[in-house]
Design a protein around this motif. Structure first.
Motif, PDB file in Angstrom:
ATOM      1  N   ALA A 185      -2.573  -0.713   6.768  1.00 51.64           N
ATOM      2  CA  ALA A 185      -1.803   0.462   6.102  1.00 51.64           C
ATOM      3  C   ALA A 185      -2.022   1.696   6.228  1.00 51.64           C
ATOM      4  CB  ALA A 185      -1.749  -0.212   4.611  1.00 51.64           C
ATOM      5  N   GLY A 186      -1.210   2.696   6.393  1.00 49.43           N
ATOM      6  CA  GLY A 186      -1.301   3.856   6.664  1.00 49.43           C
ATOM      7  C   GLY A 186      -1.760   4.362   7.893  1.00 49.43           C
ATOM      8  N   GLN A 187      -2.065   3.521   8.735  1.00 50.43           N
ATOM      9  CA  GLN A 187      -2.408   4.045  10.211  1.00 50.43           C
ATOM     10  C   GLN A 187      -1.300   4.431  11.232  1.00 50.43           C
ATOM     11  OE1 GLN A 187      -5.478   0.896  11.234  1.00 50.43           O
ATOM     12  NE2 GLN A 187      -7.038   2.361  10.934  1.00 50.43           N
ATOM     13  N   LEU A 188      -0.274   3.881  10.901  1.00 53.35           N
ATOM     14  CA  LEU A 188       1.011   4.137  11.725  1.00 53.35           C
ATOM     15  C   LEU A 188       1.683   5.400  11.011  1.00 53.35           C
ATOM     16  CD1 LEU A 188       1.958   0.685  13.212  1.00 53.35           C
ATOM     17  CD2 LEU A 188       0.555   2.580  14.134  1.00 53.35           C
ATOM     18  N   GLY A 189       1.234   6.200  10.028  1.00 56.81           N
ATOM     19  CA  GLY A 189       1.767   7.256   9.512  1.00 56.81           C
ATOM     20  C   GLY A 189       2.857   6.908   8.533  1.00 56.81           C
ATOM     21  N   GLU A 190       2.985   5.590   7.837  1.00 53.26           N
ATOM     22  CA  GLU A 190       3.882   5.239   7.039  1.00 53.26           C
ATOM     23  C   GLU A 190       3.404   5.868   5.736  1.00 53.26           C
ATOM     24  OE1 GLU A 190       1.174   1.589   6.993  1.00 53.26           O
ATOM     25  OE2 GLU A 190       1.939   3.097   8.444  1.00 53.26           O
ATOM     26  N   ALA A 243       0.722  -1.127   0.203  1.00 51.71           N
ATOM     27  CA  ALA A 243      -0.020   0.026  -0.103  1.00 51.71           C
ATOM     28  C   ALA A 243       0.926   1.029  -0.136  1.00 51.71           C
ATOM     29  CB  ALA A 243      -0.930  -0.037   1.196  1.00 51.71           C
ATOM     30  N   VAL A 244       0.261   2.571  -0.430  1.00 52.60           N
ATOM     31  CA  VAL A 244       0.845   3.589  -0.177  1.00 52.60           C
ATOM     32  C   VAL A 244       0.064   4.677   0.268  1.00 52.60           C
ATOM     33  CG1 VAL A 244       2.574   3.361  -2.357  1.00 52.60           C
ATOM     34  CG2 VAL A 244       0.433   4.296  -2.786  1.00 52.60           C
ATOM     35  N   SER A 245       0.669   5.672   1.128  1.00 54.21           N
ATOM     36  CA  SER A 245      -0.398   6.552   1.792  1.00 54.21           C
ATOM     37  C   SER A 245       0.390   7.723   1.897  1.00 54.21           C
ATOM     38  CB  SER A 245      -0.527   6.225   3.216  1.00 54.21           C
ATOM     39  OG  SER A 245      -0.830   4.725   3.373  1.00 54.21           O
ATOM     40  N   GLY A 246      -0.295   8.899   1.987  1.00 54.49           N
ATOM     41  CA  GLY A 246       0.438  10.232   2.240  1.00 54.49           C
ATOM     42  C   GLY A 246      -0.749  11.163   2.720  1.00 54.49           C
ATOM     43  N   ASN A 247      -0.240  12.232   3.321  1.00 53.92           N
ATOM     44  CA  ASN A 247      -1.150  13.479   3.682  1.00 53.92           C
ATOM     45  C   ASN A 247      -0.416  14.632   3.891  1.00 53.92           C
ATOM     46  OD1 ASN A 247      -3.232  14.778   4.921  1.00 53.92           O
ATOM     47  ND2 ASN A 247      -3.309  13.002   6.639  1.00 53.92           N
ATOM     48  N   GLY A 248      -1.212  15.518   3.366  1.00 51.71           N
ATOM     49  CA  GLY A 248      -0.581  17.065   3.340  1.00 51.71           C
ATOM     50  C   GLY A 248      -0.970  17.776   4.484  1.00 51.71           C
ATOM     51  N   GLU A 249      -1.423  17.108   5.455  1.00 51.23           N
ATOM     52  CA  GLU A 249      -1.706  17.496   6.783  1.00 51.23           C
ATOM     53  C   GLU A 249      -1.174  17.156   7.984  1.00 51.23           C
ATOM     54  OE1 GLU A 249      -5.911  18.330   7.399  1.00 51.23           O
ATOM     55  OE2 GLU A 249      -6.332  19.284   5.264  1.00 51.23           O
ATOM     56  N   TYR A 250      -0.852  17.824   8.949  1.00 53.03           N
ATOM     57  CA  TYR A 250      -0.225  16.813  10.144  1.00 53.03           C
ATOM     58  C   TYR A 250      -1.260  16.030  10.651  1.00 53.03           C
ATOM     59  CZ  TYR A 250       4.225  19.105  10.336  1.00 53.03           C
ATOM     60  OH  TYR A 250       5.655  19.656  10.009  1.00 53.03           O
ATOM     61  N   SER A 251      -0.969  14.754  10.649  1.00 51.19           N
ATOM     62  CA  SER A 251      -2.079  13.799  11.547  1.00 51.19           C
ATOM     63  C   SER A 251      -1.331  12.466  11.405  1.00 51.19           C
ATOM     64  CB  SER A 251      -3.375  13.478  10.654  1.00 51.19           C
ATOM     65  OG  SER A 251      -3.118  12.879   9.326  1.00 51.19           O
ATOM     66  N   PHE A 252      -1.581  11.834  12.573  1.00 49.55           N
ATOM     67  CA  PHE A 252      -0.799  10.606  12.729  1.00 49.55           C
ATOM     68  C   PHE A 252      -1.013   9.551  11.654  1.00 49.55           C
ATOM     69  CE2 PHE A 252      -0.413   6.374  14.749  1.00 49.55           C
ATOM     70  CZ  PHE A 252       0.910   6.449  15.142  1.00 49.55           C
ATOM     71  N   THR A 253      -2.212   9.196  11.146  1.00 53.34           N
ATOM     72  CA  THR A 253      -2.411   8.356  10.352  1.00 53.34           C
ATOM     73  C   THR A 253      -2.399   9.046   8.741  1.00 53.34           C
ATOM     74  OG1 THR A 253      -4.860   8.670  10.278  1.00 53.34           O
ATOM     75  CG2 THR A 253      -4.066   6.980  11.692  1.00 53.34           C
ATOM     76  N   ARG A 259      14.185  11.701   7.209  1.00 55.76           N
ATOM     77  CA  ARG A 259      12.830  10.895   7.313  1.00 55.76           C
ATOM     78  C   ARG A 259      11.992  11.455   6.206  1.00 55.76           C
ATOM     79  NH1 ARG A 259      11.978   9.642  12.923  1.00 55.76           N
ATOM     80  NH2 ARG A 259       9.923  10.037  12.765  1.00 55.76           N
ATOM     81  N   GLN A 260      12.282  11.451   4.911  1.00 55.82           N
ATOM     82  CA  GLN A 260      11.562  11.763   3.964  1.00 55.82           C
ATOM     83  C   GLN A 260      10.310  10.822   3.625  1.00 55.82           C
ATOM     84  OE1 GLN A 260      14.182  12.673   0.480  1.00 55.82           O
ATOM     85  NE2 GLN A 260      15.021  14.403   1.495  1.00 55.82           N
ATOM     86  N   VAL A 261      10.814   9.413   3.842  1.00 57.64           N
ATOM     87  CA  VAL A 261       9.956   8.375   3.289  1.00 57.64           C
ATOM     88  C   VAL A 261       9.937   7.508   4.533  1.00 57.64           C
ATOM     89  CG1 VAL A 261       9.238   6.350   1.733  1.00 57.64           C
ATOM     90  CG2 VAL A 261      10.402   8.519   1.123  1.00 57.64           C
ATOM     91  N   HIS A 262       8.693   7.182   5.049  1.00 54.27           N
ATOM     92  CA  HIS A 262       8.495   6.090   6.269  1.00 54.27           C
ATOM     93  C   HIS A 262       8.127   4.733   5.564  1.00 54.27           C
ATOM     94  CE1 HIS A 262       6.210   5.211  10.008  1.00 54.27           C
ATOM     95  NE2 HIS A 262       7.258   4.540   9.860  1.00 54.27           N
ATOM     96  N   LEU A 263       8.646   3.812   5.867  1.00 50.76           N
ATOM     97  CA  LEU A 263       8.342   2.372   5.034  1.00 50.76           C
ATOM     98  C   LEU A 263       7.944   1.353   6.586  1.00 50.76           C
ATOM     99  CD1 LEU A 263      11.074   3.168   3.358  1.00 50.76           C
ATOM    100  CD2 LEU A 263      10.048   1.573   1.925  1.00 50.76           C
ATOM    101  N   ILE A 264       7.026   0.745   6.527  1.00 52.12           N
ATOM    102  CA  ILE A 264       6.603  -0.313   7.581  1.00 52.12           C
ATOM    103  C   ILE A 264       6.383  -1.649   6.526  1.00 52.12           C
ATOM    104  CG2 ILE A 264       4.592  -1.112   9.094  1.00 52.12           C
ATOM    105  CD1 ILE A 264       4.641   1.444  10.251  1.00 52.12           C
ATOM    106  N   HIS A 265       6.744  -2.787   7.333  1.00 55.91           N
ATOM    107  CA  HIS A 265       6.448  -3.965   6.724  1.00 55.91           C
ATOM    108  C   HIS A 265       5.075  -4.467   7.234  1.00 55.91           C
ATOM    109  CE1 HIS A 265       8.401  -4.206  10.698  1.00 55.91           C
ATOM    110  NE2 HIS A 265       8.073  -5.290  10.970  1.00 55.91           N
ATOM    111  N   GLU A 266       4.431  -5.013   6.409  1.00 56.12           N
ATOM    112  CA  GLU A 266       2.849  -5.407   6.334  1.00 56.12           C
ATOM    113  C   GLU A 266       2.838  -6.468   7.416  1.00 56.12           C
ATOM    114  OE1 GLU A 266      -0.618  -5.983   3.430  1.00 56.12           O
ATOM    115  OE2 GLU A 266       0.976  -7.709   3.390  1.00 56.12           O
TER     116      GLU A 266
END
Length: 180
Positions: free
Chosen positions: A80-85, A7-17, A58-65
């Protein structure tokens, strides 16, 4: 060695997820296009408060599923995405990679691994008790961080679920990952 993008995730606003996306675009030297943590210098609030001129490792955060399965066995539902990756991977031992490893993602993007994510209290605010699952100690008493790795974008390009991730280990003696 290789794996895939789950999965891929992104957010333009500060939030955890971070919401999942159909694709993200990595920008060389910056991070994920449109993501609040993209930039040449640090963007994470705690690091900006200490020294806003430091380079952004820390430009890109990766987590193993696979982490989601492990914490799921302890009663925590994490997707996916819920830990901010930004990138959720499948089939790669991210935590075992040495510093400087290159991850060739999809047809164009290359991320250089800079270090470990240091899990923070926001994880417990997301789900009480989850921080203990991603931050522990080994038999020798050393801190073990399991909440993914961080990297910088060396070559930009689109990244989509299903993309292959090829691993290129650095030359010479390998340095274990440390917090960045």
């Amino acid at each position: 060695m290789s794996g895939t993008v789950a999965a891929v995730s992104g957010n333009g606003e500060y939030s955890f997820t971070k919401p999942n996306r159909d694709s993200i675009t990595l920008l060389a030297g910056l991070g994920v296009e449109g993501d609040v943590h993209a930039g040449v210098t640090v963007k994470h609030r705690s690091r900006v408060a200490k020294d806003p001129t430091r380079p952004n490792l820390r430009q890109v955060h990766l987590i193993h599923e696979e982490l989601f399965t492990v914490v799921g066995e302890q009663g925590f539902a994490v997707a996916a995405g819920q830990l901010g990756e930004n990138v959720t991977t499948r089939g790669i031992d991210l935590l075992g990679l040495p510093t400087g490893t290159l991850l060739r993602i999809g047809a164009e993007a290359v991320v250089e691994v800079t270090g470990l994510r240091n899990p923070c209290l926001q994880i417990d605010r997301f789900q009480a008790g989850l921080l203990k699952q991603v931050l522990g100690r080994d038999e020798a008493g050393n801190v073990v961080r399991k909440a993914g790795i961080m990297g910088v974008v060396r070559e930009g390009g689109p990244v989509r679920p299903g993309d292959t991730i090829e691993i290129e280990l650095p030359e010479g003696p390998h340095r274990p990952l440390e917090c960045v």
